[in-house]
Design an enzyme around this catalytic site. Structure first.
Site, mmCIF file in Angstrom:
data_model
loop_
_atom_site.group_PDB
_atom_site.id
_atom_site.type_symbol
_atom_site.label_atom_id
_atom_site.label_comp_id
_atom_site.label_asym_id
_atom_site.label_seq_id
_atom_site.Cartn_x
_atom_site.Cartn_y
_atom_site.Cartn_z
ATOM 1 N N VAL A 113 9.618 19.369 -2.114
ATOM 2 C CA VAL A 113 9.639 20.828 -2.249
ATOM 3 C C VAL A 113 8.323 21.395 -1.740
ATOM 4 O O VAL A 113 7.252 20.880 -2.071
ATOM 5 C CB VAL A 113 9.828 21.224 -3.735
ATOM 6 C CG1 VAL A 113 9.846 22.733 -3.888
ATOM 7 C CG2 VAL A 113 11.084 20.607 -4.299
ATOM 8 N N CYS A 114 8.415 22.445 -0.943
ATOM 9 C CA CYS A 114 7.222 23.185 -0.520
ATOM 10 C C CYS A 114 7.462 24.662 -0.845
ATOM 11 O O CYS A 114 8.390 24.984 -1.586
ATOM 12 C CB CYS A 114 6.932 22.964 0.962
ATOM 13 S SG CYS A 114 8.217 23.577 2.060
ATOM 14 N N LYS A 115 6.663 25.530 -0.298
ATOM 15 C CA LYS A 115 6.799 26.950 -0.638
ATOM 16 C C LYS A 115 8.089 27.552 -0.096
ATOM 17 O O LYS A 115 8.842 28.167 -0.825
ATOM 18 C CB LYS A 115 5.591 27.736 -0.114
ATOM 19 C CG LYS A 115 5.620 29.198 -0.479
ATOM 20 C CD LYS A 115 4.372 29.916 -0.018
ATOM 21 C CE LYS A 115 4.436 31.383 -0.420
ATOM 22 N NZ LYS A 115 3.228 32.099 -0.021
#
Length: 140
Positions: free
Chosen positions: A98-100
């Site tokens: 997960v990233c932004k």
């Protein structure tokens, strides 16, 4: 109107050809990236609930503390190489990166896949999409 379109195509074949080439390349790029080992928020929830997937949040600590998926591990993208041993311990489980906003997770997915972790996925849309879908976040 259609007559003008045909006249334009006849008068500007190079311009129309270049447009079609760019359009085809863009569609191919989008299709390839949409299918490239990404999961939606719903699919991620199913992996977490049914297969005890490991969520790796690659955002910086401040963003992570502001809100993250319950049970997620915060491993910033700059420290992924240092955390390979930790992730190899859970290689039998799916790993969701997960990233932004879903863009930078692909780099981490490529590194983990290259390190022979078999089931690595990125969360399409990242935490922004997770929150837009109204799914819960933990703040610490």
């Amino acid at each position: 109107m259609i007559d003008q379109l045909f006249e334009f195509v006849q008068n500007h074949p190079l311009l129309v050809g270049a447009f079609l080439l760019v359009l085809t390349a863009w569609i191919a790029y989008e299709v390839r990236n949409s299918a490239a080992s990404g999961v939606t928020s719903g699919q991620a929830t199913q992996l977490i609930n049914r297969e005890d997937a490991v969520v790796v949040d690659t955002r910086e600590a401040g963003d992570f503390k502001a809100g993250h998926i319950a049970g997620a591990r915060n491993i910033p993208q700059s420290r992924i190489d240092d955390s390979m041993r930790e992730l190899e311990k859970v290689k039998d489980k799916p790993i969701i990166v997960v990233c932004k906003n879903g863009q930078s997770a692909s780099v981490t997915v490529a590194k983990l896949t290259k390190a022979n972790l078999p089931r690595v996925f990125k969360l399409k849309g990242g935490m922004m999409q997770w929150q837009a879908d109204g799914l819960p976040v933990v703040k610490k």
